[in-house]
Design an enzyme around this catalytic site. Sequence first.
Site, PDB file in Angstrom:
ATOM      1  NE  ARG A 173      68.195 128.678 187.808  1.00 45.22           N
ATOM      2  CZ  ARG A 173      67.587 128.656 188.963  1.00 45.22           C
ATOM      3  NH1 ARG A 173      67.927 127.789 189.895  1.00 45.22           N
ATOM      4  NH2 ARG A 173      66.610 129.506 189.222  1.00 45.22           N
ATOM      5  NE  ARG A 177      60.778 127.066 194.587  1.00 41.39           N
ATOM      6  CZ  ARG A 177      59.783 127.911 194.363  1.00 41.39           C
ATOM      7  NH1 ARG A 177      58.640 127.779 195.015  1.00 41.39           N
ATOM      8  NH2 ARG A 177      59.934 128.902 193.505  1.00 41.39           N
ATOM      9  NE  ARG A 256      59.016 128.539 172.563  1.00 38.27           N
ATOM     10  CZ  ARG A 256      58.343 128.579 173.715  1.00 38.27           C
ATOM     11  NH1 ARG A 256      57.088 128.170 173.782  1.00 38.27           N
ATOM     12  NH2 ARG A 256      58.909 129.027 174.817  1.00 38.27           N
ATOM     13  NE  ARG A 287      51.294 129.340 180.215  1.00 40.31           N
ATOM     14  CZ  ARG A 287      52.086 130.275 180.710  1.00 40.31           C
ATOM     15  NH1 ARG A 287      52.360 130.284 181.998  1.00 40.31           N
ATOM     16  NH2 ARG A 287      52.612 131.196 179.939  1.00 40.31           N
ATOM     17  CD  GLU A 312      50.333 130.110 177.213  1.00 38.05           C
ATOM     18  OE1 GLU A 312      49.815 130.884 178.045  1.00 38.05           O
ATOM     19  OE2 GLU A 312      51.529 129.789 177.231  1.00 38.05           O
ATOM     20  CE1 TYR A 360      58.871 136.253 178.607  1.00 38.24           C
ATOM     21  CE2 TYR A 360      60.342 136.422 180.491  1.00 38.24           C
ATOM     22  CZ  TYR A 360      59.061 136.390 179.965  1.00 38.24           C
ATOM     23  OH  TYR A 360      57.984 136.528 180.800  1.00 38.24           O
ATOM     24  CG  ASP A 362      59.654 138.161 183.866  1.00 37.50           C
ATOM     25  OD1 ASP A 362      58.661 137.786 183.209  1.00 37.50           O
ATOM     26  OD2 ASP A 362      60.320 137.401 184.586  1.00 37.50           O
TER      27      ASP A 362
HETATM   28  P1  FDA Z   1      55.802 144.939 174.362  1.00 41.59           P
HETATM   29  O1  FDA Z   1      55.746 143.852 173.368  1.00 41.59           O
HETATM   30  O2  FDA Z   1      54.893 144.873 175.510  1.00 41.59           O
HETATM   31  O3  FDA Z   1      55.551 146.332 173.623  1.00 41.59           O
HETATM   32  C1  FDA Z   1      56.049 146.610 172.332  1.00 41.59           C
HETATM   33  C2  FDA Z   1      55.022 147.448 171.614  1.00 41.59           C
HETATM   34  O4  FDA Z   1      55.558 147.887 170.362  1.00 41.59           O
HETATM   35  C3  FDA Z   1      53.737 146.681 171.289  1.00 41.59           C
HETATM   36  O5  FDA Z   1      52.634 147.338 171.873  1.00 41.59           O
HETATM   37  C4  FDA Z   1      53.675 146.707 169.760  1.00 41.59           C
HETATM   38  O6  FDA Z   1      52.348 146.830 169.264  1.00 41.59           O
HETATM   39  C5  FDA Z   1      54.499 147.944 169.443  1.00 41.59           C
HETATM   40  N1  FDA Z   1      55.022 147.910 168.072  1.00 41.59           N
HETATM   41  C6  FDA Z   1      55.718 146.918 167.484  1.00 41.59           C
HETATM   42  N2  FDA Z   1      55.983 147.233 166.197  1.00 41.59           N
HETATM   43  C7  FDA Z   1      55.428 148.462 165.980  1.00 41.59           C
HETATM   44  C8  FDA Z   1      55.341 149.305 164.847  1.00 41.59           C
HETATM   45  N3  FDA Z   1      55.853 148.953 163.667  1.00 41.59           N
HETATM   46  N4  FDA Z   1      54.705 150.494 164.967  1.00 41.59           N
HETATM   47  C9  FDA Z   1      54.157 150.861 166.143  1.00 41.59           C
HETATM   48  N5  FDA Z   1      54.196 150.081 167.253  1.00 41.59           N
HETATM   49  C10 FDA Z   1      54.822 148.899 167.169  1.00 41.59           C
HETATM   50  N6  FDA Z   1      56.277 139.544 182.489  1.00 41.59           N
HETATM   51  C11 FDA Z   1      56.109 139.571 183.842  1.00 41.59           C
HETATM   52  O7  FDA Z   1      56.774 140.357 184.515  1.00 41.59           O
HETATM   53  N7  FDA Z   1      55.195 138.752 184.447  1.00 41.59           N
HETATM   54  C12 FDA Z   1      54.427 137.877 183.745  1.00 41.59           C
HETATM   55  O8  FDA Z   1      53.607 137.153 184.335  1.00 41.59           O
HETATM   56  C13 FDA Z   1      54.587 137.836 182.331  1.00 41.59           C
HETATM   57  N8  FDA Z   1      53.840 136.999 181.581  1.00 41.59           N
HETATM   58  C14 FDA Z   1      54.075 136.899 180.236  1.00 41.59           C
HETATM   59  C15 FDA Z   1      53.342 135.979 179.491  1.00 41.59           C
HETATM   60  C16 FDA Z   1      53.588 135.848 178.145  1.00 41.59           C
HETATM   61  C17 FDA Z   1      52.796 134.856 177.346  1.00 41.59           C
HETATM   62  C18 FDA Z   1      54.601 136.628 177.527  1.00 41.59           C
HETATM   63  C19 FDA Z   1      54.950 136.442 176.089  1.00 41.59           C
HETATM   64  C20 FDA Z   1      55.293 137.568 178.254  1.00 41.59           C
HETATM   65  C21 FDA Z   1      55.037 137.714 179.621  1.00 41.59           C
HETATM   66  N9  FDA Z   1      55.710 138.661 180.369  1.00 41.59           N
HETATM   67  C22 FDA Z   1      55.528 138.692 181.733  1.00 41.59           C
HETATM   68  C23 FDA Z   1      56.655 139.603 179.734  1.00 41.59           C
HETATM   69  C24 FDA Z   1      56.014 140.958 179.371  1.00 41.59           C
HETATM   70  O9  FDA Z   1      54.988 140.782 178.424  1.00 41.59           O
HETATM   71  C25 FDA Z   1      57.134 141.875 178.825  1.00 41.59           C
HETATM   72  O10 FDA Z   1      58.048 142.136 179.854  1.00 41.59           O
HETATM   73  C26 FDA Z   1      56.670 143.199 178.317  1.00 41.59           C
HETATM   74  O11 FDA Z   1      55.720 143.013 177.315  1.00 41.59           O
HETATM   75  C27 FDA Z   1      57.865 143.964 177.769  1.00 41.59           C
HETATM   76  O12 FDA Z   1      57.473 145.245 177.344  1.00 41.59           O
HETATM   77  P2  FDA Z   1      58.049 145.856 175.998  1.00 41.59           P
HETATM   78  O13 FDA Z   1      57.655 147.287 176.019  1.00 41.59           O
HETATM   79  O14 FDA Z   1      59.473 145.523 175.851  1.00 41.59           O
HETATM   80  O15 FDA Z   1      57.324 145.043 174.827  1.00 41.59           O
END
Ligand code: FDA
Length: 389
Positions: A173, A177, A256, A287, A312, A360, A362
């Site tokens: 969608r 607004r 990506r 951005r 970015e 994805y 948050d």
């Molecule tokens: P996350 O990726 O944070 O943690 C996974 C960890 O596992 C990493 O630290 C990695 O190093 C580790 N790892 C991976 N493989 C490993 C290995 N082999 N050995 C040891 N460690 C390993 N959300 C929101 O609420 N508001 C926002 O404004 C944004 N903005 C945003 C911008 C962008 C560009 C992105 C891509 C994402 C956001 N997000 C967001 C989402 C947010 O980043 C996301 O919700 C969290 O990172 C999720 O946490 P996780 O623990 O799932 O993953």
Amino acid sequence: MDLLVVGAGLFGLTIAERAAEAGLRVTVVDRREHLGGNAYSSVDADTGIEVHRYGSHIFHTSNERVWDYVRRFTAFTGYQHRVYSTHAGTVYPLPINLGTLNQFFGTAMGPEAARALVAAQAAEHGDGTAPTNLEDKAISLIGRPLYEAFIRDYTAKQWQTDPRALPASVIARLPVRYTYENRYFSDTYEGLPAHGYATWFEAMAAHPRIDVRLGTDFFEDGQPLSKGSARGQLPIVYTGPIDRYFDHHAGPLGWRTLDLETETLPVRDFQGTSVMNYADLDVPWTRIHEFRHYHPEREAQHAQDRTVVMRETSRFALAGDEPYYPVATPQDRERLHAYRDLADDEPDVHFGGRLGSYLYLDMHMAIASALSLWSSGAVLERSAGSSAA
Ligand code: FDA
């Protein structure tokens, strides 16, 4: 040790904290040198500005359970996110709202007139067939003029692909607004951790039963907490990429990635707001983030003659790139099914977080999902089993 958590992002930290609180001895490993995964930030020593190292992160949620949980570790500021977009030399507020529409069409419409105009323009895609690509889908939702201004080139830059070659399913969608409300998020709660993200994550990991090992890769053979040594020995919560866990057995999942270029500029305020989108192809980045605007309450601590910005750009991830957003083509979804089947055969390993579930999420969703896994009792059951063994 009763539980190994791979990944010190919000999913892993939430599981670790809950498990430690319940009496388990938990070790958390992360291959990076910091806690917090992609939500990590640090204060730039030169300017005193807190920089979100993996792109802007604003906390927002309507989930009471998550909101109660996170405030055990940090207070939040009252920051409210607003985003603007530069198109053809003019700045417009996003998401598209009555202000955007009146500015774009040079009108002074009220909500009903604006609704009728957008509906008439959206009717261009009116042959009754379902849109087959992103362009047709967007035009069927908001009409061609708004699509061409705000969606077409921005999407092409995000995906490095002509929107006519992208599936319609990329957008579900496109909200318009019919008020002047331009708050980006509409959740009940929103803000930034008052003392920074790093302080929040340290508080989560501070429990005496949590042992954190940074700079430790789960797949590095030879280290005592590697997959080879730990698998089958104790329960594991794994938050790294699910395809990597299975050695890409069913093929790599598509992501990506982002190229994030940080620069200190010799001005106090570069763009007057935290995030400015660039809707057109003449600017290569999607951005620019300017971090001082996330904390107006800290102005006295910020440099007054310099500011930190981050440009970015977005592209398909290659091997070795940080995975940011799942691409989720039909082929990716097939592969994900294969990995989920393999995961079912690993009863001692719980896959979670954005990388472990190929979704994805948050921040509040990652926390909610970790709290649900914890409350299900599945992790505790297996830990109790392994301690007894
Ligand atoms: P996350 O990726 O944070 O943690 C996974 C960890 O596992 C990493 O630290 C990695 O190093 C580790 N790892 C991976 N493989 C490993 C290995 N082999 N050995 C040891 N460690 C390993 N959300 C929101 O609420 N508001 C926002 O404004 C944004 N903005 C945003 C911008 C962008 C560009 C992105 C891509 C994402 C956001 N997000 C967001 C989402 C947010 O980043 C996301 O919700 C969290 O990172 C999720 O946490 P996780 O623990 O799932 O993953």
